[in-house]
Each structure stands twice: as C-alpha cells, then as structure tokens.
Motif scaffolding. Structure first.
Motif, PDB file in Angstrom:
ATOM      1  N   LEU A 174       0.821  -1.215   0.000  1.00 32.18           N
ATOM      2  CA  LEU A 174       0.000   0.000   0.000  1.00 32.18           C
ATOM      3  C   LEU A 174       0.856   1.267   0.000  1.00 32.18           C
ATOM      4  O   LEU A 174       0.545   2.243  -0.700  1.00 32.18           O
ATOM      5  CB  LEU A 174      -0.955   0.001   1.203  1.00 32.18           C
ATOM      6  N   THR A 175       1.940   1.252   0.764  1.00 26.89           N
ATOM      7  CA  THR A 175       2.816   2.434   0.743  1.00 26.89           C
ATOM      8  C   THR A 175       3.443   2.581  -0.645  1.00 26.89           C
ATOM      9  O   THR A 175       3.595   3.695  -1.145  1.00 26.89           O
ATOM     10  CB  THR A 175       3.922   2.356   1.814  1.00 26.89           C
ATOM     11  N   ALA A 176       3.766   1.441  -1.265  1.00 20.90           N
ATOM     12  CA  ALA A 176       4.347   1.502  -2.621  1.00 20.90           C
ATOM     13  C   ALA A 176       3.348   2.102  -3.613  1.00 20.90           C
ATOM     14  O   ALA A 176       3.722   2.929  -4.450  1.00 20.90           O
ATOM     15  CB  ALA A 176       4.787   0.111  -3.068  1.00 20.90           C
ATOM     16  N   ILE A 177       2.070   1.705  -3.514  1.00 20.66           N
ATOM     17  CA  ILE A 177       1.047   2.290  -4.397  1.00 20.66           C
ATOM     18  C   ILE A 177       1.036   3.811  -4.233  1.00 20.66           C
ATOM     19  O   ILE A 177       1.073   4.569  -5.209  1.00 20.66           O
ATOM     20  CB  ILE A 177      -0.376   1.783  -4.050  1.00 20.66           C
ATOM     21  N   ASN A 205      -6.162   3.210  -1.738  1.00 18.46           N
ATOM     22  CA  ASN A 205      -4.841   3.844  -1.669  1.00 18.46           C
ATOM     23  C   ASN A 205      -4.333   4.282  -3.036  1.00 18.46           C
ATOM     24  O   ASN A 205      -3.177   4.683  -3.156  1.00 18.46           O
ATOM     25  CB  ASN A 205      -3.846   2.907  -0.990  1.00 18.46           C
ATOM     26  N   GLY A 206      -5.178   4.130  -4.076  1.00 23.22           N
ATOM     27  CA  GLY A 206      -4.814   4.701  -5.369  1.00 23.22           C
ATOM     28  C   GLY A 206      -4.562   3.728  -6.493  1.00 23.22           C
ATOM     29  O   GLY A 206      -4.223   4.154  -7.608  1.00 23.22           O
ATOM     30  N   ALA A 207      -4.712   2.410  -6.254  1.00 27.40           N
ATOM     31  CA  ALA A 207      -4.458   1.446  -7.334  1.00 27.40           C
ATOM     32  C   ALA A 207      -5.439   1.677  -8.477  1.00 27.40           C
ATOM     33  O   ALA A 207      -6.622   1.945  -8.255  1.00 27.40           O
ATOM     34  CB  ALA A 207      -4.582   0.018  -6.814  1.00 27.40           C
ATOM     35  N   ASP A 208      -4.935   1.535  -9.708  1.00 26.31           N
ATOM     36  CA  ASP A 208      -5.791   1.713 -10.882  1.00 26.31           C
ATOM     37  C   ASP A 208      -6.518   0.428 -11.244  1.00 26.31           C
ATOM     38  O   ASP A 208      -7.599   0.463 -11.837  1.00 26.31           O
ATOM     39  CB  ASP A 208      -4.941   2.168 -12.070  1.00 26.31           C
ATOM     40  N   GLY A 209      -5.910  -0.716 -10.928  1.00 33.07           N
ATOM     41  CA  GLY A 209      -6.542  -1.996 -11.222  1.00 33.07           C
ATOM     42  C   GLY A 209      -6.098  -3.015 -10.186  1.00 33.07           C
ATOM     43  O   GLY A 209      -4.959  -2.951  -9.707  1.00 33.07           O
ATOM     44  N   PRO A 301      -0.700   8.995   4.886  1.00 29.44           N
ATOM     45  CA  PRO A 301      -0.507   7.913   5.854  1.00 29.44           C
ATOM     46  C   PRO A 301      -1.804   7.472   6.534  1.00 29.44           C
ATOM     47  O   PRO A 301      -1.953   6.292   6.873  1.00 29.44           O
ATOM     48  CB  PRO A 301       0.481   8.502   6.867  1.00 29.44           C
ATOM     49  N   GLU A 302      -2.767   8.384   6.684  1.00 32.18           N
ATOM     50  CA  GLU A 302      -4.003   8.025   7.394  1.00 32.18           C
ATOM     51  C   GLU A 302      -4.768   6.904   6.701  1.00 32.18           C
ATOM     52  O   GLU A 302      -5.537   6.183   7.333  1.00 32.18           O
ATOM     53  CB  GLU A 302      -4.906   9.266   7.576  1.00 32.18           C
ATOM     54  N   LYS A 303      -4.520   6.732   5.392  1.00 37.58           N
ATOM     55  CA  LYS A 303      -5.241   5.684   4.665  1.00 37.58           C
ATOM     56  C   LYS A 303      -4.793   4.278   5.052  1.00 37.58           C
ATOM     57  O   LYS A 303      -5.434   3.302   4.673  1.00 37.58           O
ATOM     58  CB  LYS A 303      -5.055   5.881   3.158  1.00 37.58           C
ATOM     59  N   LEU A 304      -3.683   4.166   5.755  1.00 35.82           N
ATOM     60  CA  LEU A 304      -3.181   2.842   6.146  1.00 35.82           C
ATOM     61  C   LEU A 304      -3.685   2.402   7.507  1.00 35.82           C
ATOM     62  O   LEU A 304      -3.617   1.237   7.869  1.00 35.82           O
ATOM     63  CB  LEU A 304      -1.648   2.856   6.209  1.00 35.82           C
ATOM     64  N   VAL A 305      -4.162   3.361   8.305  1.00 39.29           N
ATOM     65  CA  VAL A 305      -4.419   3.077   9.720  1.00 39.29           C
ATOM     66  C   VAL A 305      -5.815   2.499   9.914  1.00 39.29           C
ATOM     67  O   VAL A 305      -6.803   3.079   9.465  1.00 39.29           O
ATOM     68  CB  VAL A 305      -4.287   4.365  10.564  1.00 39.29           C
ATOM     69  N   THR A 306      -5.879   1.346  10.572  1.00 35.60           N
ATOM     70  CA  THR A 306      -7.190   0.765  10.890  1.00 35.60           C
ATOM     71  C   THR A 306      -7.462   0.743  12.392  1.00 35.60           C
ATOM     72  O   THR A 306      -8.620   0.688  12.797  1.00 35.60           O
ATOM     73  CB  THR A 306      -7.310  -0.673  10.348  1.00 35.60           C
ATOM     74  N   HIS A 307      -6.431   0.769  13.230  1.00 33.91           N
ATOM     75  CA  HIS A 307      -6.660   0.628  14.672  1.00 33.91           C
ATOM     76  C   HIS A 307      -5.660   1.447  15.491  1.00 33.91           C
ATOM     77  O   HIS A 307      -4.500   1.545  15.107  1.00 33.91           O
ATOM     78  CB  HIS A 307      -6.499  -0.828  15.122  1.00 33.91           C
TER      79      HIS A 307
END
Ligand SMILES: [Zn+2]
Ligand SMILES: [Zn+2]
Length: 336
Positions: A174-177, A205-209, A301-307
C-alpha cells in the motif's frame, strides 16, 4: 517505565524497566505513538534471525526528545521526532557509498537494540528527525514504513509511462502504491493479492486496477499486459519467477522479501528480456524525503491506519495484526 519486552521467542511481557539514560551522542525520546510491523511479530515468535533476546521491540515510533547525552545540543529537548531505526558505523564500504542500511555492523533499533514499544527509547541524535507541525502526532510513526517504499523506488526510478505491478496489498504494498501514484505520477498501478478486503484497500490507496489470484492465476487475468515495473511486496519466494515471466522486456523488478527458501529461476527468463533486478532492505537516509512527501501532501498515511490501541493492550493489538489481515492494516500503539 513500561516496555514491551520479548523475553525469549514466544514470551511477550509488558515489563517495568528503568528509564534509560542517553549515552554520548544520543537522545532520549518520550515515545507517543508506535506502529506494529510484521517484523515485530516475527521477533515475538522467534522468526527473525537477527533478533537477540530479551528485546524491547518496535522500530516505527514517534515522540518528543526529553533528554540528550554528552555532545548533543540541549536545544533539541522538546523537539518532535520520528526515529530512523537504521544505526550504522559511518565508515565501512556500504556506509561510504551511502548505503548505511547494509552497514557491515548494522544495528536496527527494535531488533538488535531496544526499540520504541516503550515509554522511553534512546537513539543516536542523528537518527532522530525533527517533524514539521503539519505531520500530526497520531500519524508520525508511519514515516518509517514509507521509507521502505522510498528506498525501493529510488532504485526502480519509476516513470509516468510505467505500467507498475505490485504483489501484495499489505502495508508495504500500500505504501508503494501511494508513492508510485502520489510522488512519481505512474499512470497505471496494478495490484495483486488473495484477499478481497486488501484489494479494496489497494483501490482506496490509489491502485488503478486490482487482481485476485486466489483461484485464477495472474497471467490469465492480465490479458497480455506486460508490466514495466514490478515490486514484490508479498515476499513469497515463488513470485520472482512469475514476475520475470510476466514482465515487459527491459522491465525492472524490485524485491523486498527476506525468505530463506530458494527462488527457482532461469537465467534465460531474466536475460532474454534484459530485466533489471533490485533488492531493497530497510532504508538509506530516506527519512527527510518521506517527511517532505508527507508535508507536501503527496502521500496519505491516514489511509493505512485501521486501529489504535493503548500500549497496555499490546498482546491484543499484536494478535489482531497477525491474525486478521482482512480487517487490519496499520495498528498504532499510543503511550500514556
Ligand atoms: Zn517495519
Ligand atoms: Zn558501516
């Protein structure tokens, strides 16, 4: 102070320890937030060959400098810092060519020396990077995981016209995306994983496919698309051969895995397309770059956080992180 100590493989305790005194050249950080990484779980279970026990784990952490050792400017007390876990000698061959992450006497905070799942941690002053006010406390421990993506993309040199393929939609994928899309403006970023929930996160997180290869092999789903840049963030030893087979001629492949199992691959599958293969470990002085990316809003970074969990709930937090990849991505510990 309270510290998460792995006494020996399999034995995690929340221990009461003496507050450390910073040695010459070091700072002491009052830790505020720290995030859990797969390698913390590996050390807990005895699966990290570098770990020595007992060990305070945690290499992704943020806090405020509250004391300095001899030779460190006392005006740094009160500074908000993210800590680079890579401690290097500065004069061996890899250090001399700007590769401290593979220093011949590499020492990683939270692996070889005590880390940040603790009320206080000490680190060399040069490893503590001041953060701008625009990066909130709650997200500041996520500088380190983005440095993994910063390091491998520095080798791969992504271009806007690349068709990128990322194996694995865990935190590294996800960080790589985010870096490929937000920093390098890569037009097409494709992601493959076996969990639909993770693929949904990849899209967010921005993936196109996205592709699920749980049942149908990826090759059958790509319909002839040949990726020009591939990152293995799933880290299974079988992926390299598949990546080489799928890659466009002249593609670059980046490996992040650390398996001890052999990867079986022919020279022909690499040479016939003149593929470039890069490996990347930890990060080499990438903290300033990632901090700038966050400040400029190029990554989220907030897009990675779940808990979020208090430090006291460490065992619950680590278990959830390990056992529940469908609902869990980055889990952040909050110290009191
Ligand atoms: Zn990590
Ligand atoms: Zn060195």
């Amino acid at each position: 102070m309270k510290s998460v100590v792995i006494e020996q493989p399999g034995e995690l305790v929340l221990a009461e320890r003496a507050v450390p005194t910073p040695a010459a050249g070091e700072v002491r950080v009052r830790v505020k937030y720290a995030s859990i990484c797969g390698s913390d779980v590996h050390i807990w279970h005895g699966h990290n060959p570098f770990a020595r026990y007992p060990r305070v784990i945690g290499h992704e952490f943020f806090g405020v400098i509250d004391a300095v050792g001899a030779g460190v400017d006392a005006s740094r007390i009160g500074e908000r810092v993210a800590v680079d876990p890579v401690v290097s000698c500065g004069h061996c061959y890899p250090c001399s060519v700007g590769r401290p992450n593979v220093c011949t006497t590499l020492s990683v905070i939270g692996v070889h020396r005590d880390g940040g799942f603790s009320d206080y941690a000490v680190a060399p002053a040069s490893n503590a990077y001041a953060l701008p006010a625009t990066i909130p406390d709650k997200l500041a421990s996520l500088v380190e995981p983005f440095t993994i993506a910063a390091n491998i993309t520095a080798f791969l040199q992504p271009q806007p016209q690349d068709v990128a393929l990322i194996y694995g939609a865990g935190p590294m994928g996800l960080t790589a995306i985010q870096v490929l899309k937000g920093v390098y403006n890569v037009a097409q970023v494709l992601v493959v994983d076996r969990l639909p929930e993770r693929l949904a996160l990849a899209k967010a997180n921005g993936a196109d496919g996205v592709f699920n290869n749980a049942e149908v092999p990826l090759a059958a789903q790509l319909e002839g698309v040949q990726p020009t840049l591939i990152i293995d963030a799933a880290c299974h030893p079988a992926i390299l051969a598949e990546a080489a087979a799928l890659a466009s001629p002249a593609a670059r492949i980046g490996l992040l895995g650390f398996s001890g199992e052999p990867s079986s691959i022919t020279q022909q599958s690499l040479t016939s397309k003149e593929l470039s293969l890069f490996t990347s470990r930890l990060n080499s002085h990438r903290f300033p770059q990632v901090i700038a990316w966050m400040e400029q809003g190029l990554i989220q970074p907030e897009k990675l956080v779940t808990h979020y969990f208090p430090l006291d709930d460490i065992e619950r937090a680590m278990t959830l992180f390990e056992k529940d990849p469908r609902t869990c991505c980055k889990v952040i510990l909050q110290m009191q």
